[in-house]
Design a protein around this motif. Sequence first.
Motif, PDB file in Angstrom:
ATOM      1  N   GLY A  14      23.161  25.642  23.397  1.00 28.05           N
ATOM      2  CA  GLY A  14      23.436  24.318  22.853  1.00 28.05           C
ATOM      3  C   GLY A  14      23.535  24.410  21.357  1.00 28.05           C
ATOM      4  N   GLU A  15      24.152  23.403  20.757  1.00 29.33           N
ATOM      5  CA  GLU A  15      24.325  23.430  19.309  1.00 29.33           C
ATOM      6  C   GLU A  15      23.014  23.073  18.615  1.00 29.33           C
ATOM      7  N   ASN A  16      22.999  23.265  17.292  1.00 24.39           N
ATOM      8  CA  ASN A  16      21.825  22.863  16.524  1.00 24.39           C
ATOM      9  C   ASN A  16      21.530  21.401  16.773  1.00 24.39           C
ATOM     10  N   GLY A  17      20.244  21.081  16.954  1.00 20.68           N
ATOM     11  CA  GLY A  17      19.869  19.689  17.130  1.00 20.68           C
ATOM     12  C   GLY A  17      20.080  19.170  18.530  1.00 20.68           C
ATOM     13  N   CYS A  18      20.377  20.069  19.494  1.00 20.46           N
ATOM     14  CA  CYS A  18      20.607  19.599  20.854  1.00 20.46           C
ATOM     15  C   CYS A  18      19.299  19.453  21.620  1.00 20.46           C
ATOM     16  N   GLY A  19      18.196  19.958  21.051  1.00 18.46           N
ATOM     17  CA  GLY A  19      16.902  19.817  21.706  1.00 18.46           C
ATOM     18  C   GLY A  19      16.316  21.111  22.239  1.00 18.46           C
ATOM     19  N   LYS A  20      16.981  22.242  21.968  1.00 14.45           N
ATOM     20  CA  LYS A  20      16.476  23.536  22.462  1.00 14.45           C
ATOM     21  C   LYS A  20      15.067  23.813  21.959  1.00 14.45           C
ATOM     22  N   SER A  21      14.896  23.708  20.650  1.00 15.82           N
ATOM     23  CA  SER A  21      13.592  24.031  20.068  1.00 15.82           C
ATOM     24  C   SER A  21      12.527  23.067  20.556  1.00 15.82           C
TER      25      SER A  21
ATOM     26  N   ASP B 299      22.966  17.057  22.829  1.00 17.13           N
ATOM     27  CA  ASP B 299      22.373  15.806  22.346  1.00 17.13           C
ATOM     28  C   ASP B 299      21.132  15.403  23.148  1.00 17.13           C
ATOM     29  N   GLY B 300      20.291  16.360  23.494  1.00 20.51           N
ATOM     30  CA  GLY B 300      19.057  16.041  24.199  1.00 20.51           C
ATOM     31  C   GLY B 300      19.214  15.788  25.678  1.00 20.51           C
ATOM     32  N   HIS B 301      20.422  15.924  26.195  1.00 19.03           N
ATOM     33  CA  HIS B 301      20.649  15.749  27.625  1.00 19.03           C
ATOM     34  C   HIS B 301      20.999  17.081  28.272  1.00 19.03           C
TER      35      HIS B 301
ATOM     36  N   GLY C  95       9.772   9.168  16.617  1.00 21.85           N
ATOM     37  CA  GLY C  95      10.100   7.867  16.052  1.00 21.85           C
ATOM     38  C   GLY C  95      11.151   7.234  16.940  1.00 21.85           C
ATOM     39  N   GLY C  96      12.250   6.829  16.376  1.00 25.30           N
ATOM     40  CA  GLY C  96      13.297   6.222  17.188  1.00 25.30           C
ATOM     41  C   GLY C  96      14.301   7.238  17.715  1.00 25.30           C
ATOM     42  N   VAL C  97      14.140   8.498  17.323  1.00 24.14           N
ATOM     43  CA  VAL C  97      15.136   9.502  17.688  1.00 24.14           C
ATOM     44  C   VAL C  97      14.787  10.126  19.032  1.00 24.14           C
ATOM     45  N   LYS C  98      15.743  10.102  19.965  1.00 19.49           N
ATOM     46  CA  LYS C  98      15.509  10.721  21.260  1.00 19.49           C
ATOM     47  C   LYS C  98      15.912  12.181  21.184  1.00 19.49           C
ATOM     48  N   ALA C  99      14.918  13.064  21.157  1.00 20.54           N
ATOM     49  CA  ALA C  99      15.216  14.488  21.047  1.00 20.54           C
ATOM     50  C   ALA C  99      15.585  15.053  22.410  1.00 20.54           C
ATOM     51  N   LEU C 100      14.915  14.561  23.461  1.00 20.47           N
ATOM     52  CA  LEU C 100      15.205  15.023  24.823  1.00 20.47           C
ATOM     53  C   LEU C 100      15.158  13.814  25.758  1.00 20.47           C
ATOM     54  N   THR C 101      16.066  13.771  26.703  1.00 20.38           N
ATOM     55  CA  THR C 101      16.079  12.677  27.668  1.00 20.38           C
ATOM     56  C   THR C 101      16.209  13.235  29.080  1.00 20.38           C
TER      57      THR C 101
END
Lengths: 331, 500
Positions: free
Chosen positions: B42-49, B222-224, B20-26
């Motif tokens: 990385g922390e939870n929600g950083c895009g590892k999974s 944060d996906g970076h 959607g509008g959420v950038k999971a990985l950039t």
Amino acid sequence: MRQLVQHISDHIGKETFALICFLTFLFVTFSSLTPRFLTVANLSSMAFQLPVLGILTLAMVAPILSGGLNLAIIFTANLSGLTLAWTLLQAGGPDAGIVAFIIGVAAALAVGAAAGLVMGLAVAYTGAHPILVSLAMMIFLRGLGEFLTRGGDISGFPEFVGTIGHGSLFLIPIPMIIFTLVALAWHVMLVSTKHGFSVYMIGSNLNASEYSGIPTKKTLTLIYTFSGVLCGIAGILMVSRFNSVRVGHGEALLLVTVLACFLGGIDPFGGFGKVMPVVIALIILQVLSSGLNLLGANQHLSTAVWGLFLILVMVIRHVVNQLRNYLARRE
Amino acid sequence: MMTTDPEWVLSLENVSKNFGGVKALTGVSFRVKPGEVHCLAGENGCGKSTLIKIITGVYTPSPGAKLNILGKEIEHITPALAREMGISVIWQDLALFPHMSVAENISFDEVLGFWPRLVRTESFKPKVEAILKRLNVEMDLDEPIKNLPIAQRQIVAIARALMGNAKLIFMDEPTSSLTQSETSMLMRIVQKLSEDGVAVVFVSHRLAEVLAISSQVTVLRDGHLVGVFPTEGMTQTKLAELMTNLTLINEVTANPGIDTESILEIENLSHKNEFQNVSLHIKKGEIVGLTGLIGAGRTELAHVLIGMTKPTSGTIRLGGKEANFNSIRDAILEGIAYVSEDRLSLGLIQPQSIADNIATTVLNRILTFMGFVSAKKKESMVNHWIKELAIRIGESSDAVSTLSGGNQQRVVLAKWLATEPRLMILDNPTVGVDVGARAGIFRIVKSLAEQGMGILLISDEVHEVHFNSDRVLVMTNGEIKLEHNPLEHSVEQLEGIVYA
């Protein structure tokens, strides 16, 4: 208008709101299809028929909420009825007095509570699965009842017993009054007592409840004891409605009570659900059956319609959830 | 057969993914060499999974991404292709079949096929045996998985990956439920795999392990991509700072607020074979750390303290009065709070609301004079604790399971603080809690001690007890071996004692 709908639906919950809408739809449909639907005679006949199934369903609610099931409800009710009948017969059958009746009612409730207590203790202290425990209790009670009655009917009660099953108070059928009081008490018990709170918590996670200091064993024991007491009330009501007792009477209602719980939004895995939607679900089932009956449909067909309807509800719930998730993701 | 060793077993470039509008990985890149032990941190929600799911073909990345496996450009990867190319993921829940045997689980992928046919497990056994031998482990091939401890199950999952000729194994939080000695066994197996040329990528929260086992660490935030770093010379604190972008202070400070009055006095307490002759005292305002290898009897000690089990001998005194609990309810009434290490199944009732979870322990305090549960009292009590502990929530009627690990742990603290305890026992309080959120949990714990509460901090993580306790007790084989003073001795010395 939209705000009003939103307000009502927020207040009573989406599930209840949807059920009420559907009930209204059924009322309108049946009323327009047959002039005999919206008559005092039909409405009061529904109000006489609903309470037995209703109280038995309420007896099923708390066990399911706690993650279990009580399969013994019908035979517990039968045995309670039998206890009342036996007391009345001992006191002279048709000539038995009001005192004998009161003693009989107390004994019937005590038998129901005892059956529930045994199940509750077994579930709480042995950790056996409630389905197994209540199945065993059901078979025991059936065997015991058939042994005591030799499989026959018991009848011949004083006239005033029938008044409870067939009489009205201020135009409201007495069984309906009893059911309403029981439903209100059950609603209050689940929503605002420590016991009710514990029922929900245990239903979601027994171990975590224990670790939080909730008296899990006491709560489980009480759940089945209270369920047994409700079966006792249902059993007494059955005696007064049918003016006779037979072990196995109402056996077909067992699975209907389970389905009424699910239709009323009780989570089959425990932890979630309320009394009010279950009551509305019961009314829906009653309206469906009475309405179809008035339209000249066969009794068996209306049972089939119940089943079909429940499947439909499951599908609609699934679709609504999918839709909601989809919309949430798009936002 | 491979003719030339490609430089990378896996190479990703410019991977982006939006939900959607959420950038999971950039624009993330990620590379693994053959036989390398790599860590993805990385922390939870950083895009590892999300990254792992892209590599294994579960998600499709945004256009522009380049994926190269064993030197081959892959246009479009599917889960089947990923497995065929030798990429295997061992998820945290392992995805094994509990009622099937070890041999059946390991050879499961071989058994699968489009058409139904008869399967003889016996025919796979030699191959299964060979793989277990390669890993240097012995196991009863006919044992159902459900009878095995988690560590053994993990080995089964690894063996299953090797059965499919894995060249690269991802392990998602492999050690989160392992004991210290099991962890070191897993580490030995990983070492073995690495020597055989199988690359292993760890996804882990436990910084100490990450640094001990892997040679490279890729940090996401944060996906970076934050960067790829060699683990040599990297410290836990520095890695935590890279993951959180916070400056974390790790220093030991003296606690001036310790009272002379004891809250808990345990004398010669024993329970069967689990622990013997344990004596320990906790004063008001004191934080006592308890560490040691798992199996040392720490959690068992806690269970006796909260009345779950009865001691076989010895005495427990609480505030000078002898305590003899028959149930956890008794312990709660006497002012003991127990934060379980198993937040998912014991600490919280996950599907129920935040408000109800906080209320579970204090129902008696929110009743009306008629004995009913007062919705109003409940709401104000719940709101008080949510505010007090700065729990970040949407509505207090939301299910606890919707919260992050750190916020869930704050709910656990809230439900225990509501009982106004004298003694709080924290059993591995930061399991599954992000590094950044851990500091917040310990700030709360310290302020509780300042208000005069006694605290017993049980933890596997030596760093955690060293930096957050006034004294540290080391437990080995059911006995308290020695006391460590963080002000006088270094964390390395404590590590030396615990792992000796």
